[in-house]
Design a protein around this motif. Structure first.
Motif, PDB file in Angstrom:
ATOM      1  N   ARG A   1      17.842  -6.119   0.285  1.00 13.48           N
ATOM      2  CA  ARG A   1      17.395  -5.490  -1.148  1.00 13.48           C
ATOM      3  C   ARG A   1      16.382  -5.763  -1.966  1.00 13.48           C
ATOM      4  NH1 ARG A   1      20.959  -3.958   1.872  1.00 13.48           N
ATOM      5  NH2 ARG A   1      23.221  -3.422   1.532  1.00 13.48           N
ATOM      6  N   VAL A   2      15.876  -6.851  -1.544  1.00 11.25           N
ATOM      7  CA  VAL A   2      14.564  -7.577  -2.438  1.00 11.25           C
ATOM      8  C   VAL A   2      13.505  -7.040  -1.645  1.00 11.25           C
ATOM      9  CG1 VAL A   2      13.649  -9.463  -3.560  1.00 11.25           C
ATOM     10  CG2 VAL A   2      16.150  -9.452  -3.235  1.00 11.25           C
ATOM     11  N   PHE A   3      12.660  -6.551  -2.557  1.00 12.86           N
ATOM     12  CA  PHE A   3      11.431  -6.033  -2.069  1.00 12.86           C
ATOM     13  C   PHE A   3      10.555  -7.223  -1.635  1.00 12.86           C
ATOM     14  CE2 PHE A   3       6.897  -5.690  -2.940  1.00 12.86           C
ATOM     15  CZ  PHE A   3       6.472  -4.587  -2.167  1.00 12.86           C
ATOM     16  N   ILE A   4       9.967  -7.224  -0.504  1.00 18.46           N
ATOM     17  CA  ILE A   4       9.178  -8.608  -0.048  1.00 18.46           C
ATOM     18  C   ILE A   4       7.619  -8.122   0.063  1.00 18.46           C
ATOM     19  CG2 ILE A   4       8.789 -10.427   1.572  1.00 18.46           C
ATOM     20  CD1 ILE A   4      11.392 -10.429   0.226  1.00 18.46           C
ATOM     21  N   MET A   5       7.437  -6.937   0.643  1.00 24.59           N
ATOM     22  CA  MET A   5       5.795  -6.670   0.913  1.00 24.59           C
ATOM     23  C   MET A   5       5.862  -5.311   1.385  1.00 24.59           C
ATOM     24  SD  MET A   5       4.680  -8.576   4.528  1.00 24.59           S
ATOM     25  CE  MET A   5       5.483 -10.276   4.157  1.00 24.59           C
ATOM     26  N   ASP A   6       4.429  -4.978   0.883  1.00 27.06           N
ATOM     27  CA  ASP A   6       4.197  -3.569   1.407  1.00 27.06           C
ATOM     28  C   ASP A   6       3.338  -3.756   2.811  1.00 27.06           C
ATOM     29  OD1 ASP A   6       4.591  -1.666  -0.600  1.00 27.06           O
ATOM     30  OD2 ASP A   6       3.402  -2.399  -1.909  1.00 27.06           O
ATOM     31  N   ASP A   7       3.338  -2.603   3.485  1.00 25.54           N
ATOM     32  CA  ASP A   7       2.144  -2.433   4.718  1.00 25.54           C
ATOM     33  C   ASP A   7       2.851  -3.736   5.590  1.00 25.54           C
ATOM     34  OD1 ASP A   7       1.059  -0.803   3.118  1.00 25.54           O
ATOM     35  OD2 ASP A   7      -0.373  -2.148   2.428  1.00 25.54           O
ATOM     36  N   ALA A   8       4.143  -4.019   5.984  1.00 29.69           N
ATOM     37  CA  ALA A   8       4.318  -4.877   6.802  1.00 29.69           C
ATOM     38  C   ALA A   8       4.205  -4.339   8.248  1.00 29.69           C
ATOM     39  CB  ALA A   8       5.947  -5.269   6.606  1.00 29.69           C
ATOM     40  N   GLU A   9       3.149  -4.675   8.611  1.00 31.10           N
ATOM     41  CA  GLU A   9       2.664  -3.974   9.901  1.00 31.10           C
ATOM     42  C   GLU A   9       3.156  -4.737  11.273  1.00 31.10           C
ATOM     43  OE1 GLU A   9       0.422  -5.852   8.182  1.00 31.10           O
ATOM     44  OE2 GLU A   9      -0.660  -7.227   9.477  1.00 31.10           O
ATOM     45  N   GLN A  10       3.911  -5.681  11.128  1.00 32.61           N
ATOM     46  CA  GLN A  10       4.497  -6.266  12.267  1.00 32.61           C
ATOM     47  C   GLN A  10       5.595  -5.555  12.747  1.00 32.61           C
ATOM     48  OE1 GLN A  10       3.922  -7.748   9.299  1.00 32.61           O
ATOM     49  NE2 GLN A  10       2.582  -9.477   9.845  1.00 32.61           N
ATOM     50  N   PHE A  11       6.229  -4.523  11.956  1.00 31.88           N
ATOM     51  CA  PHE A  11       7.601  -3.923  12.358  1.00 31.88           C
ATOM     52  C   PHE A  11       7.309  -2.570  13.197  1.00 31.88           C
ATOM     53  CE2 PHE A  11       8.687  -6.531   9.248  1.00 31.88           C
ATOM     54  CZ  PHE A  11      10.006  -7.245   9.573  1.00 31.88           C
ATOM     55  N   LEU A  12       5.952  -2.365  13.462  1.00 28.05           N
ATOM     56  CA  LEU A  12       5.764  -1.053  14.565  1.00 28.05           C
ATOM     57  C   LEU A  12       4.462  -1.404  15.008  1.00 28.05           C
ATOM     58  CD1 LEU A  12       6.370   1.963  11.995  1.00 28.05           C
ATOM     59  CD2 LEU A  12       7.587   1.229  14.328  1.00 28.05           C
ATOM     60  N   PRO A  13       4.139  -0.875  16.396  1.00 30.27           N
ATOM     61  CA  PRO A  13       2.941  -0.863  16.876  1.00 30.27           C
ATOM     62  C   PRO A  13       1.852  -0.404  16.423  1.00 30.27           C
ATOM     63  CG  PRO A  13       4.334   0.364  18.057  1.00 30.27           C
ATOM     64  CD  PRO A  13       5.411  -0.081  17.064  1.00 30.27           C
ATOM     65  N   LEU A  14       0.554  -0.712  16.733  1.00 26.65           N
ATOM     66  CA  LEU A  14      -0.607   0.075  15.995  1.00 26.65           C
ATOM     67  C   LEU A  14      -0.547   1.354  16.210  1.00 26.65           C
ATOM     68  CD1 LEU A  14      -3.138  -0.413  14.508  1.00 26.65           C
ATOM     69  CD2 LEU A  14      -4.368  -0.789  16.819  1.00 26.65           C
ATOM     70  N   TYR A  15      -0.164   1.655  17.362  1.00 28.31           N
ATOM     71  CA  TYR A  15      -0.401   3.547  17.502  1.00 28.31           C
ATOM     72  C   TYR A  15       0.924   4.219  16.781  1.00 28.31           C
ATOM     73  CZ  TYR A  15       3.785   3.014  20.888  1.00 28.31           C
ATOM     74  OH  TYR A  15       4.816   2.762  21.507  1.00 28.31           O
ATOM     75  N   LEU A  16       1.743   3.709  15.942  1.00 22.27           N
ATOM     76  CA  LEU A  16       2.583   4.189  15.281  1.00 22.27           C
ATOM     77  C   LEU A  16       2.299   4.026  13.665  1.00 22.27           C
ATOM     78  CD1 LEU A  16       6.158   3.652  17.101  1.00 22.27           C
ATOM     79  CD2 LEU A  16       4.471   5.677  17.200  1.00 22.27           C
ATOM     80  N   ARG A  17       0.914   3.635  13.556  1.00 20.51           N
ATOM     81  CA  ARG A  17       0.614   3.270  12.145  1.00 20.51           C
ATOM     82  C   ARG A  17       0.858   4.483  11.143  1.00 20.51           C
ATOM     83  NH1 ARG A  17      -4.017   3.276  15.649  1.00 20.51           N
ATOM     84  NH2 ARG A  17      -5.296   4.963  15.230  1.00 20.51           N
ATOM     85  N   PHE A  18       0.954   5.775  11.621  1.00 21.05           N
ATOM     86  CA  PHE A  18       1.144   6.659  10.465  1.00 21.05           C
ATOM     87  C   PHE A  18       2.770   7.053  10.051  1.00 21.05           C
ATOM     88  CE2 PHE A  18       1.778   8.156  15.135  1.00 21.05           C
ATOM     89  CZ  PHE A  18       3.040   8.811  14.881  1.00 21.05           C
ATOM     90  N   ILE A  19       3.627   5.993  10.771  1.00 18.59           N
ATOM     91  CA  ILE A  19       4.944   6.321  10.233  1.00 18.59           C
ATOM     92  C   ILE A  19       4.992   5.440   8.785  1.00 18.59           C
ATOM     93  CG2 ILE A  19       7.374   5.216  10.686  1.00 18.59           C
ATOM     94  CD1 ILE A  19       6.413   7.349  12.620  1.00 18.59           C
ATOM     95  N   LYS A  20       5.764   6.005   8.103  1.00 19.14           N
ATOM     96  CA  LYS A  20       6.009   5.292   6.736  1.00 19.14           C
ATOM     97  C   LYS A  20       7.459   4.972   6.497  1.00 19.14           C
ATOM     98  CE  LYS A  20       1.909   6.294   5.054  1.00 19.14           C
ATOM     99  NZ  LYS A  20       0.860   5.372   5.153  1.00 19.14           N
ATOM    100  N   GLY A  21       7.793   4.195   5.613  1.00 19.05           N
ATOM    101  CA  GLY A  21       9.044   3.976   5.392  1.00 19.05           C
ATOM    102  C   GLY A  21       9.751   2.614   4.740  1.00 19.05           C
ATOM    103  N   VAL A  22      10.765   2.252   5.247  1.00 15.34           N
ATOM    104  CA  VAL A  22      11.568   0.784   4.803  1.00 15.34           C
ATOM    105  C   VAL A  22      12.079   0.164   5.605  1.00 15.34           C
ATOM    106  CG1 VAL A  22      13.255   0.165   3.195  1.00 15.34           C
ATOM    107  CG2 VAL A  22      11.602   2.021   2.252  1.00 15.34           C
ATOM    108  N   VAL A  23      12.080  -0.939   5.870  1.00 22.98           N
ATOM    109  CA  VAL A  23      13.038  -1.826   6.801  1.00 22.98           C
ATOM    110  C   VAL A  23      13.596  -2.809   5.771  1.00 22.98           C
ATOM    111  CG1 VAL A  23      10.999  -3.287   7.783  1.00 22.98           C
ATOM    112  CG2 VAL A  23      13.339  -3.237   8.877  1.00 22.98           C
ATOM    113  N   ASP A  24      14.989  -3.022   5.740  1.00 19.43           N
ATOM    114  CA  ASP A  24      15.626  -3.765   4.845  1.00 19.43           C
ATOM    115  C   ASP A  24      16.379  -4.825   6.033  1.00 19.43           C
ATOM    116  OD1 ASP A  24      16.982  -5.333   3.097  1.00 19.43           O
ATOM    117  OD2 ASP A  24      17.566  -3.632   2.009  1.00 19.43           O
TER     118      ASP A  24
END
Ligand code: ADP
Length: 651
Positions: free
Chosen positions: A323-346
């Motif tokens: 529940r604690v915010f760590i960072m924006d734009d954590a690009e490691q959680f999706l491959p580059l070609y899904l760069r348009f996906i927005k959202g949250v991973v907790d």
């Protein structure tokens, strides 16, 4: 920067881009002005998230004010509305960078693309993200008072602007930690100093936010002229002082169970995380328990952002750990070609002090990434099956990016290929060039004996659709995929089959028609053609411009075409490589002619060798032009053609 005569007040000019964006904001987005409040609440909540994260290591930053909150107050008489948070605040330098400039790369190009047409431009600004400047849609003056967490009392800063060319900065003591944004409302925006109106807007935009957004529990009685709004602060000595109460449920949206969350709440939360103006196309909210525990909420936007192809553009999800915010734009959680996906991973498993470097090497991150990738692909597949029109809208915006995936993500290649859409020789009607045909549809409607998926790549839809290479396919009613995106040749070099069926480029080699075998598959094996006197004569003229000359099985109405060798680089890819300054090795085409064509029959009878050579030269250049190629010597082509026309006219 020009210092004013008052010693402590400085006037700074806005950066050009910031000035332009401000102007557009004020003039283009007026139809939905209330969203300024969403932006300010969103910024306040982000500021609190940032402090919460910093305070893990440095709890002293919280001082005697540990309870996070966002307070919204108004003063009808003074015509002000105030949004105050006790988040991280800003230092003087941060104020200058954050509120005086736009750091996003590509902003200048983006602004240059605006048309001046308000309706169209407001869509574009929506893509850009509206942000803090939207306050100027309702305010004639905005004052920001801010004190960074951990800063000394004297480091407080006041920023003041009317949203035109410049802003003022002043150092001020006596502020409390965090940021207060005071809007001096325009005459036509006084609705935002009405308790009822404000509550409904605040509720709409803050219910999903994990921190209390508070308002006073009773409207302030009208105050006599000249008195200021100090009572807002909840002065304990004032009789019947109103008290702050939370207006929202103050529970982060993704922590709630799916069945409790309304669609509208999901949409609002999307706007909070994405800064998008529009609703999302679709989303997927999941809690995963077991070896790894995490919650994800993934959104597909309606429109591609202006910087979709900018490699440096921020991308990725907002990362929270427990529940604690760590960072924006954590690009490691999706491959580059899904760069348009927005959202949250907790995540419940990652350490709170996780850094980008650690994320890059963590096995747990890899597992989450591959699970989230599958999640997105299945969300897209569901959309494609259940809401084909919506999927089509998605494809029109993001299709090319998904093709990157189909080329590079080996593990998900089949799922990605299923999502691809193409124009084909059977596309028709007004939306001819629409890419609407899936590979499954193609396979369903092909003839039974056809065991190949045929395709053709060209620069544009028109060039593809009218290519002479399609003639025999059209005649026999065999569907061919028409490809004209820049990425297509590359994609097809990676994608060799779908559902066990091989792809074949109709512009290459010795392509076999359904029910026929490729003629021994060898291009050199042309003994019978070589014996043909016309083939021999044409070869003599074309010489080493071509690999070989042969009669064609492809052509029914055109006299000639050029064919690539099986493994030669395609024209599209060659042009891209050459444009990027790379010297490509020569690869010569095959010259195929249609012996049944009247021109060739006439040519065969031509006794004058010079004239014969002239005509062959024209056929060669035309074949090259028909596939969108460029002539090496266009002037020579025009000369030849003119000589011929003159001959014709002179009878
Ligand atoms: P965005 O939020 O998309 O970055 P904004 O224009 O809304 O763009 O805000 C610019 C920056 O100003 C933010 O990124 C943040 O660093 C800073 N900022 C805005 N509001 C606040 C606030 N209430 N507290 C601290 N910083 C803020």
């Amino acid at each position: 920067m020009t210092a004013k005569s008052e010693a402590r007040v400085e006037t700074h000019a806005f950066q050009t881009e910031a000035k332009q964006l401000l102007k557009l904001m004020i003039h283009s987005l007026y139809s939905n002005r209330e969203i300024f409040l969403r932006e300010l609440i969103s910024n306040a909540s982000d500021a609190i998230d940032k402090l919460r994260f910093k305070a893990i290591e440095a709890p002293e930053l919280l001082g005697d004010d540990p309870d996070y909150r966002i307070d919204i107050t108004f003063d009808k008489d003074a015509k002000t509305l105030t949004v105050a948070d006790n988040g991280i605040g800003m230092t003087r330098d941060e104020v200058i960078n954050n509120l005086g400039t736009i750091a996003k790369s590509g902003t200048a190009e983006f602004l240059a693309n605006l048309t001046g047409d308000q309706a169209a431009d407001s869509q574009l600004i929506g893509q850009f993200g509206v942000g803090f400047y939207s306050a100027f849609m309702v305010a004639e003056q905005v004052e920001v008072q801010t004190l960074g967490a951990g800063c000394a009392d004297a480091e407080g800063v006041v920023w003041r602007s009317a949203g035109e060319d410049d802003y003022e900065l002043e150092n001020t003591a006596g502020l409390s930690r965090g940021t207060r944004v005071v809007l001096h409302l325009q005459e036509d925006a006084l609705e935002f100093a009405e308790d009822f109106r404000l509550r409904s807007v605040v509720r709409k935009y803050s219910d999903h936010i994990g921190v209390p957004v508070r308002m006073l529990n009773q409207p302030l009685p009208a105050q006599p002229e000249g008195e200021n709004a100090d009572a807002e602060e909840g002065d304990a000595e004032a009789p019947a002082a109103p008290e702050f109460e939370a207006v929202n449920s103050a529970q982060a949206l993704w922590t709630r169970s799916r069945s409790e969350v309304e669609d509208d709440e999901y949409k609002e939360f999307y706007k909070h995380v994405s800064h998008d103006f529009d609703d999302p196309l679709t989303w997927s909210h999941n809690r995963v328990e077991g070896k790894l525990e995490y919650t994800s909420l993934l959104y597909v936007p309606k429109r591609a952002p202006f910087d979709l192809y900018n490699r440096e553009a921020p991308r990725g999800l907002k990362l929270y750990v427990q529940r604690v915010f760590i960072m924006d734009d954590a690009e490691q959680f999706l491959p580059l070609y899904l760069r348009f996906i927005k959202g949250v991973v907790d995540s419940n498993d990652l350490p709170l002090n996780v850094s980008r470097e650690i994320l890059q090497q963590d096995d747990r991150v890899d597992s989450i990434r591959s699970a989230l990738t599958k999640r997105v692909l299945s969300m897209l597949e569901t959309m494609a099956n259940k809401e084909p029109e919506q999927y089509q809208a998605f494809w029109d915006e993001f299709g090319e990016v998904l093709k990157e995936g189909a080329g590079e993500d080996f593990a998900n290649r089949e799922a990605l290929a299923k999502l691809l859409r193409f124009a084909t020789t059977r596309s028709g009607g007004s939306d001819q060039d629409k890419k609407v045909v899936s590979l499954d549809t193609y396979l369903e409607r092909k003839a039974e004996q056809q065991d190949t998926i045929y395709y053709l790549c060209a620069e544009t839809y028109e060039t593809a659709a009218r290519s002479p290479h399609l003639e025999v396919f059209k005649e026999r009613d065999v569907e061919v995929l028409l490809m004209f995106d820049r990425i297509d040749e590359w994609l097809m070099s990676m994608l060799t089959e779908y559902s066990g069926v091989k792809f074949a480029d109709v512009m290459r080699g010795d392509v076999a028609l359904p029910g026929e075998e490729a003629e021994s598959g060898k291009e050199e094996d042309k003994a019978e053609d070589e014996a043909d006197p016309l083939t021999e004569r044409i070869s003599q003229v074309l010489g080493d411009k071509v690999e070989a000359v042969r009669t064609s099985k492809r052509l029914t109405t055109s006299p000639a075409c050029l064919v690539l060798a099986e493994h030669a680089m395609g024209a599209q890819m060659r042009r891209i490589m050459e444009a990027s300054g790379q010297q490509m090795p020569d690869s010569k085409p095959y010259f195929e002619y249609n012996p049944g064509h009247p021109l060739l029959q006439r040519l065969d009878e031509e006794p004058d060798e010079d004239r014969f050579a002239e005509l062959v030269g024209i056929l060669f250049d035309q074949a090259s032009l028909a596939e969108g190629g460029q002539l090496n010597d266009p002037a020579a082509y025009v000369d030849r053609l003119n000589r011929l026309l003159l001959d014709l006219l002179q009878g």
